[in-house]
Motif scaffolding. Sequence first.
Motif, PDB file in Angstrom:
ATOM      1  N   GLY A  44       5.461  55.630  36.277  1.00  0.00           N
ATOM      2  CA  GLY A  44       6.781  56.120  36.644  1.00  0.00           C
ATOM      3  C   GLY A  44       7.383  57.036  35.604  1.00  0.00           C
ATOM      4  O   GLY A  44       8.480  57.557  35.783  1.00  0.00           O
ATOM      5  N   ASN A  45       6.673  57.257  34.526  1.00  0.00           N
ATOM      6  CA  ASN A  45       7.153  58.123  33.449  1.00  0.00           C
ATOM      7  C   ASN A  45       5.964  58.869  32.867  1.00  0.00           C
ATOM      8  O   ASN A  45       5.609  58.713  31.701  1.00  0.00           O
ATOM      9  CB  ASN A  45       7.859  57.303  32.375  1.00  0.00           C
ATOM     10  N   MET A  46       5.334  59.687  33.698  1.00  0.00           N
ATOM     11  CA  MET A  46       4.120  60.381  33.293  1.00  0.00           C
ATOM     12  C   MET A  46       4.352  61.320  32.116  1.00  0.00           C
ATOM     13  O   MET A  46       3.442  61.601  31.330  1.00  0.00           O
ATOM     14  CB  MET A  46       3.551  61.156  34.478  1.00  0.00           C
ATOM     15  N   TRP A 115      -2.499  62.178  42.288  1.00  0.00           N
ATOM     16  CA  TRP A 115      -2.202  62.138  40.858  1.00  0.00           C
ATOM     17  C   TRP A 115      -0.752  61.725  40.640  1.00  0.00           C
ATOM     18  O   TRP A 115      -0.470  60.672  40.081  1.00  0.00           O
ATOM     19  CB  TRP A 115      -2.473  63.495  40.221  1.00  0.00           C
ATOM     20  N   ALA A 116       0.161  62.554  41.115  1.00  0.00           N
ATOM     21  CA  ALA A 116       1.576  62.292  40.851  1.00  0.00           C
ATOM     22  C   ALA A 116       2.060  61.009  41.522  1.00  0.00           C
ATOM     23  O   ALA A 116       2.643  60.135  40.878  1.00  0.00           O
ATOM     24  CB  ALA A 116       2.408  63.481  41.302  1.00  0.00           C
ATOM     25  N   GLU A 117       1.814  60.888  42.825  1.00  0.00           N
ATOM     26  CA  GLU A 117       2.315  59.710  43.531  1.00  0.00           C
ATOM     27  C   GLU A 117       1.618  58.439  43.080  1.00  0.00           C
ATOM     28  O   GLU A 117       2.187  57.349  43.135  1.00  0.00           O
ATOM     29  CB  GLU A 117       2.167  59.905  45.039  1.00  0.00           C
ATOM     30  N   ASN A 132      13.394  60.884  41.100  1.00  0.00           N
ATOM     31  CA  ASN A 132      12.566  60.253  40.069  1.00  0.00           C
ATOM     32  C   ASN A 132      11.501  61.196  39.516  1.00  0.00           C
ATOM     33  O   ASN A 132      10.791  60.839  38.569  1.00  0.00           O
ATOM     34  CB  ASN A 132      11.898  58.988  40.625  1.00  0.00           C
ATOM     35  N   TYR A 133      11.398  62.393  40.080  1.00  0.00           N
ATOM     36  CA  TYR A 133      10.450  63.390  39.578  1.00  0.00           C
ATOM     37  C   TYR A 133      11.112  64.413  38.661  1.00  0.00           C
ATOM     38  O   TYR A 133      10.419  65.189  37.998  1.00  0.00           O
ATOM     39  CB  TYR A 133       9.779  64.132  40.735  1.00  0.00           C
ATOM     40  N   ASP A 134      12.424  64.431  38.620  1.00  0.00           N
ATOM     41  CA  ASP A 134      13.111  65.470  37.855  1.00  0.00           C
ATOM     42  C   ASP A 134      12.719  65.454  36.383  1.00  0.00           C
ATOM     43  O   ASP A 134      12.391  66.497  35.808  1.00  0.00           O
ATOM     44  CB  ASP A 134      14.625  65.312  37.977  1.00  0.00           C
ATOM     45  N   ASN A 135      12.763  64.282  35.760  1.00  0.00           N
ATOM     46  CA  ASN A 135      12.496  64.231  34.323  1.00  0.00           C
ATOM     47  C   ASN A 135      11.008  64.281  34.005  1.00  0.00           C
ATOM     48  O   ASN A 135      10.617  64.171  32.850  1.00  0.00           O
ATOM     49  CB  ASN A 135      13.123  62.976  33.694  1.00  0.00           C
ATOM     50  N   GLN A 136      10.162  64.457  35.021  1.00  0.00           N
ATOM     51  CA  GLN A 136       8.730  64.653  34.814  1.00  0.00           C
ATOM     52  C   GLN A 136       8.365  66.135  34.787  1.00  0.00           C
ATOM     53  O   GLN A 136       7.221  66.487  34.494  1.00  0.00           O
ATOM     54  CB  GLN A 136       7.926  63.966  35.934  1.00  0.00           C
ATOM     55  N   ALA A 137       9.327  66.996  35.105  1.00  0.00           N
ATOM     56  CA  ALA A 137       9.070  68.426  35.219  1.00  0.00           C
ATOM     57  C   ALA A 137       9.304  69.110  33.875  1.00  0.00           C
ATOM     58  O   ALA A 137      10.393  69.006  33.294  1.00  0.00           O
ATOM     59  CB  ALA A 137       9.963  69.043  36.293  1.00  0.00           C
ATOM     60  N   ASN A 138       8.312  69.814  33.381  1.00  0.00           N
ATOM     61  CA  ASN A 138       8.432  70.446  32.065  1.00  0.00           C
ATOM     62  C   ASN A 138       9.465  71.552  32.023  1.00  0.00           C
ATOM     63  O   ASN A 138      10.089  71.783  30.980  1.00  0.00           O
ATOM     64  CB  ASN A 138       7.068  70.989  31.624  1.00  0.00           C
ATOM     65  N   ALA A 139       9.662  72.254  33.130  1.00  0.00           N
ATOM     66  CA  ALA A 139      10.591  73.388  33.121  1.00  0.00           C
ATOM     67  C   ALA A 139      11.999  72.965  32.719  1.00  0.00           C
ATOM     68  O   ALA A 139      12.725  73.725  32.056  1.00  0.00           O
ATOM     69  CB  ALA A 139      10.609  74.061  34.491  1.00  0.00           C
TER      70      ALA A 139
END
Length: 232
Positions: A44-46, A115-117, A132-139
């Motif tokens: 949950g925190n890749m 991979w992601a899910e 829950n994907y926002d803080n996984q995005a590098n941009a």
Amino acid sequence: MGSWSFSAARGDNQALAELGFVVVVIEGSCNPLRSKSYHDGCYGNMAENTLSDQVTGMRQLAQKYPYIDLERAGIWGHSGGGYATAAAMFRYPDFFKVGISESGNHENRNYEDDWAERYIGLLKTNPDGTTNYDNQANAIFAKNLKGKLMLAHGLMDDNVPSSNTMLVVEALTKANKSYDLVVFPNAAHGYGAYSPYMTRRRWDYFVQNLAGAQPPHDYEMKPAPDPRNVVQ
């Protein structure tokens, strides 16, 4: 199955060591083939990507080996490692000074579900509109960049869409951050015939920005067939 051929893109550790760098490979928590509790640190925190383990391990090694200069810490990786490299530069900007991020899956909403899910879970929208994907995005974190970052991607990538890197490029540009970009118009996820070029650019980037030296200009790498691979 691999071969006896030298392939720096698959394992650059010895080559970088021979260029004068201290190369550290640390198996942090979350890595495969370990217990569930070992994996829970990143589930949950890749974006964690064992990075705190890397930083801690390098600091401990520097205490034991004084010749390790943490003021010149670099990092590089390809694919998931490219994602981790950019995350390291954005989330630990005071520690990592130079990064080379190749073919990174920087936006897991635009990457494979297996991979992601598998490691983040299904996309869920929170009451405030975030996910829950926002803080996984590098941009989103690109504005934190302080060091030198080179991004690379093949524009015909059949694994990680090249738009993943372009999202980071856009974010860096909007944040007025300087960066370097290498693109291969006709290369897929691995760079194929362009791998020697990328290897040379990687070595040059570290030599210039970590060692403070000037590499040979436009040195051409010419891989030679390894006789051990010849079928008799």
